[in-house]
Design a protein around this motif. Structure first.
Motif, short mmCIF file in Angstrom:
data_model
loop_
_atom_site.label_atom_id
_atom_site.label_comp_id
_atom_site.label_asym_id
_atom_site.label_seq_id
_atom_site.Cartn_x
_atom_site.Cartn_y
_atom_site.Cartn_z
N SER A 75 0.84 -1.22 0.00
CA SER A 75 0.00 0.00 0.00
C SER A 75 0.86 1.25 0.00
O SER A 75 0.57 2.22 -0.73
CB SER A 75 -0.93 0.01 1.21
N GLN A 76 1.93 1.25 0.80
CA GLN A 76 2.82 2.40 0.83
C GLN A 76 3.52 2.58 -0.51
O GLN A 76 3.68 3.70 -0.99
CB GLN A 76 3.87 2.25 1.94
N GLY A 77 3.92 1.48 -1.13
CA GLY A 77 4.55 1.55 -2.44
C GLY A 77 3.62 2.15 -3.48
O GLY A 77 4.02 2.99 -4.30
N LYS A 83 1.75 9.43 -5.73
CA LYS A 83 2.17 10.78 -5.37
C LYS A 83 3.26 11.30 -6.30
O LYS A 83 3.30 12.48 -6.63
CB LYS A 83 2.64 10.82 -3.92
N LYS A 84 4.14 10.41 -6.72
CA LYS A 84 5.24 10.81 -7.60
C LYS A 84 4.77 11.09 -9.03
O LYS A 84 5.31 11.96 -9.70
CB LYS A 84 6.30 9.70 -7.62
N ASN A 85 3.77 10.37 -9.50
CA ASN A 85 3.40 10.42 -10.91
C ASN A 85 2.11 11.16 -11.25
O ASN A 85 1.82 11.37 -12.42
CB ASN A 85 3.31 9.00 -11.46
N PHE A 86 1.35 11.58 -10.24
CA PHE A 86 0.09 12.27 -10.49
C PHE A 86 -0.03 13.48 -9.58
O PHE A 86 0.36 13.44 -8.42
CB PHE A 86 -1.10 11.33 -10.27
N LYS A 87 -0.60 14.54 -10.13
CA LYS A 87 -0.72 15.78 -9.37
C LYS A 87 -1.70 15.65 -8.20
O LYS A 87 -1.41 16.05 -7.08
CB LYS A 87 -1.15 16.92 -10.30
N THR A 88 -2.89 15.12 -8.48
CA THR A 88 -3.89 14.93 -7.42
C THR A 88 -4.45 13.51 -7.54
O THR A 88 -5.57 13.31 -8.04
CB THR A 88 -5.02 15.97 -7.53
N PRO A 89 -3.71 12.54 -7.08
CA PRO A 89 -4.17 11.15 -7.22
C PRO A 89 -5.38 10.85 -6.33
O PRO A 89 -5.59 11.50 -5.31
CB PRO A 89 -2.98 10.34 -6.77
N VAL A 91 -7.87 7.19 -5.17
CA VAL A 91 -7.97 5.73 -5.24
C VAL A 91 -9.35 5.30 -4.75
O VAL A 91 -10.03 6.04 -4.05
CB VAL A 91 -6.89 5.03 -4.38
N VAL A 92 -9.72 4.10 -5.13
CA VAL A 92 -10.93 3.46 -4.63
C VAL A 92 -10.52 2.15 -3.99
O VAL A 92 -9.76 1.38 -4.58
CB VAL A 92 -11.93 3.20 -5.78
N LEU A 93 -10.97 1.92 -2.77
CA LEU A 93 -10.70 0.64 -2.09
C LEU A 93 -11.96 -0.20 -2.17
O LEU A 93 -13.04 0.26 -1.87
CB LEU A 93 -10.33 0.88 -0.64
N GLY A 94 -11.78 -1.45 -2.54
CA GLY A 94 -12.90 -2.36 -2.61
C GLY A 94 -12.46 -3.73 -2.15
O GLY A 94 -11.28 -3.97 -1.91
N TYR A 95 -13.39 -4.63 -2.01
CA TYR A 95 -13.05 -5.98 -1.62
C TYR A 95 -14.05 -6.96 -2.19
O TYR A 95 -15.18 -6.61 -2.54
CB TYR A 95 -12.95 -6.11 -0.10
#
Length: 98
Positions: A75-77, A83-89, A91-95
């Motif tokens: 998750s940290q990776g 954060k490095k590749n997108f200005k305002t990233p 995400v969606v968490l699902g299961y």
């Protein structure tokens, strides 16, 4: 070669004993070191990898097992990459409840 693998496994396991891991996890690592070297090797000889189905693996202690620490590392990776590749990233968490 076997000696190199054994040294790698013991080094990684020792990092878990010396690191900031919960006591129950450390107890399991100590047990494997003292009683089940085959399982210790399976648990630490490599890092769990993403596959076509995502991050999947056997539950247990170690870098090659699914546990709170390997999930946190992945998750940290992902967060670092976003954060490095997108200005305002975002995400969606699902299961999958199967």
């Amino acid at each position: 070669m076997a000696n190199e693998l054994e040294q790698l496994v013991l080094s990684k396991a020792q990092k878990w004993l010396d690191g900031d891991y919960d006591e129950a996890t450390k107890k399991q690592v100590r047990y494997l070191m003292d009683h089940d070297r085959k399982e210790l090797t399976e648990s630490f000889y490599k890092d769990l990898e993403f596959g076509t189905g995502g991050l999947r693996g056997i539950m247990g202690v170690g870098t090659n097992r699914m546990n709170v620490y390997t999930v946190a590392k992945a998750s940290q990776g992902l967060a670092d990459y976003l954060k490095k590749n997108f200005k305002t990233p975002s995400v969606v968490l699902g299961y999958d409840s199967r």
